[in-house]
Design a protein around this motif. Sequence first.
Motif, short mmCIF file in Angstrom:
data_model
loop_
_atom_site.label_atom_id
_atom_site.label_comp_id
_atom_site.label_asym_id
_atom_site.label_seq_id
_atom_site.Cartn_x
_atom_site.Cartn_y
_atom_site.Cartn_z
N TYR A 88 0.83 -1.20 0.00
CA TYR A 88 0.00 0.00 0.00
C TYR A 88 0.86 1.25 0.00
O TYR A 88 1.78 1.40 0.81
CB TYR A 88 -0.91 -0.02 1.24
N LEU A 89 0.56 2.18 -0.91
CA LEU A 89 1.30 3.44 -1.02
C LEU A 89 0.54 4.64 -0.49
O LEU A 89 1.14 5.59 0.02
CB LEU A 89 1.65 3.71 -2.50
N GLY A 90 -0.76 4.64 -0.64
CA GLY A 90 -1.58 5.78 -0.26
C GLY A 90 -2.91 5.71 -0.99
O GLY A 90 -3.16 4.78 -1.76
N SER A 91 -3.75 6.72 -0.76
CA SER A 91 -5.08 6.76 -1.37
C SER A 91 -5.42 8.19 -1.77
O SER A 91 -4.82 9.14 -1.29
CB SER A 91 -6.13 6.27 -0.38
N TYR A 92 -6.44 8.28 -2.62
CA TYR A 92 -6.83 9.56 -3.17
C TYR A 92 -8.34 9.57 -3.36
O TYR A 92 -8.88 8.73 -4.09
CB TYR A 92 -6.12 9.72 -4.52
N PHE A 93 -9.02 10.48 -2.69
CA PHE A 93 -10.46 10.63 -2.81
C PHE A 93 -10.77 11.81 -3.71
O PHE A 93 -10.23 12.90 -3.52
CB PHE A 93 -11.10 10.90 -1.44
N ASN A 94 -11.63 11.61 -4.68
CA ASN A 94 -12.15 12.68 -5.53
C ASN A 94 -13.54 13.03 -5.02
O ASN A 94 -14.37 12.14 -4.83
CB ASN A 94 -12.34 12.20 -6.98
N LEU A 139 -15.38 17.44 -9.02
CA LEU A 139 -15.66 18.74 -8.41
C LEU A 139 -14.43 19.37 -7.79
O LEU A 139 -14.50 20.05 -6.76
CB LEU A 139 -16.79 18.59 -7.39
N ILE A 140 -13.29 19.17 -8.41
CA ILE A 140 -12.01 19.83 -8.15
C ILE A 140 -11.35 19.38 -6.85
O ILE A 140 -10.19 18.99 -6.83
CB ILE A 140 -12.11 21.37 -8.20
N ILE A 141 -12.04 19.44 -5.73
CA ILE A 141 -11.45 19.16 -4.42
C ILE A 141 -11.18 17.67 -4.24
O ILE A 141 -12.03 16.83 -4.54
CB ILE A 141 -12.36 19.68 -3.28
N ASP A 142 -9.98 17.36 -3.75
CA ASP A 142 -9.55 15.98 -3.53
C ASP A 142 -8.93 15.86 -2.14
O ASP A 142 -8.53 16.86 -1.54
CB ASP A 142 -8.52 15.56 -4.57
N VAL A 143 -8.84 14.63 -1.66
CA VAL A 143 -8.17 14.36 -0.38
C VAL A 143 -7.11 13.29 -0.64
O VAL A 143 -7.42 12.20 -1.11
CB VAL A 143 -9.17 13.87 0.69
N LEU A 144 -5.87 13.64 -0.36
CA LEU A 144 -4.74 12.73 -0.50
C LEU A 144 -4.43 12.13 0.86
O LEU A 144 -4.24 12.87 1.83
CB LEU A 144 -3.52 13.48 -1.04
N VAL A 145 -4.37 10.79 0.93
CA VAL A 145 -4.09 10.11 2.19
C VAL A 145 -2.76 9.37 2.03
O VAL A 145 -2.61 8.54 1.11
CB VAL A 145 -5.21 9.12 2.57
N PHE A 146 -1.83 9.66 2.91
CA PHE A 146 -0.52 9.02 2.88
C PHE A 146 -0.58 7.66 3.56
O PHE A 146 -1.53 7.36 4.30
CB PHE A 146 0.51 9.93 3.56
N ALA A 147 0.44 6.84 3.34
CA ALA A 147 0.47 5.48 3.88
C ALA A 147 0.37 5.46 5.41
O ALA A 147 -0.17 4.53 5.99
CB ALA A 147 1.73 4.76 3.43
N ASP A 148 0.87 6.53 6.06
CA ASP A 148 0.82 6.58 7.53
C ASP A 148 -0.51 7.10 8.07
O ASP A 148 -0.69 7.24 9.28
CB ASP A 148 1.97 7.43 8.08
N GLY A 149 -1.47 7.42 7.17
CA GLY A 149 -2.78 7.88 7.60
C GLY A 149 -2.95 9.38 7.60
O GLY A 149 -4.08 9.88 7.69
#
Length: 192
Positions: free
Chosen positions: A86-92, A109-119
């Motif tokens: 697992y490297l990370g996640s990305y919510f659109n 809708l432009i705004i995203d949330v980037l989640v790193f491997a450490d949370g």
Amino acid sequence: MGSHVQLGDPVIERKIGYDGRVVEHRCRLLKAGVEDVVLFHKIEDAFTMKANQLSLTIPEGSYTLAYYWRDRAYNVYIWRDQRGEYLGSYFNIVRNTRINTEVVSFEDLIIDVLVFADGKFSVLDEEELPVSLVEFEGGYVLEELQLLVDKVKDILPKLISGTRSHFPHEDLMMWLNDSKDRREVTKHKDET
């Protein structure tokens, strides 16, 4: 989706940008539910995402397990490296997700949330909004973002765990070795 779809079938992901630009990618079907779908995306070219003082690089040869729902205001990409780690996640933040046997489309809708491997996570792209986040889309995006941020620590571990059990790395290796899977197929301005 339909009863005639099979694991590994080709499906196009169609992202409709807020500016009307359409980007499509070839993917492979991993799961087809009545209200959701999971697709496999192979990463052909490395890329780096930056948030505040942090950055996350997704190397070539990695892949995405992408979850889409008809009734949620987001979709999520879970990234794994070529060893399945697992490297990370990305919510659109999205609207109007449509799912059929050939295409999964959504309006970004432009705004995203980037989640790193450490949370740790960061909200991205607020500077790209045409108005303040409070005003953007009548407050809808801010409201959905707040709901997502409040529950990301609950939903993401379940999704990551689910990808490990339902989509083991070994089962995806054949697609990692196929150079035709994750190619951008079109980019154009939406004419409608």
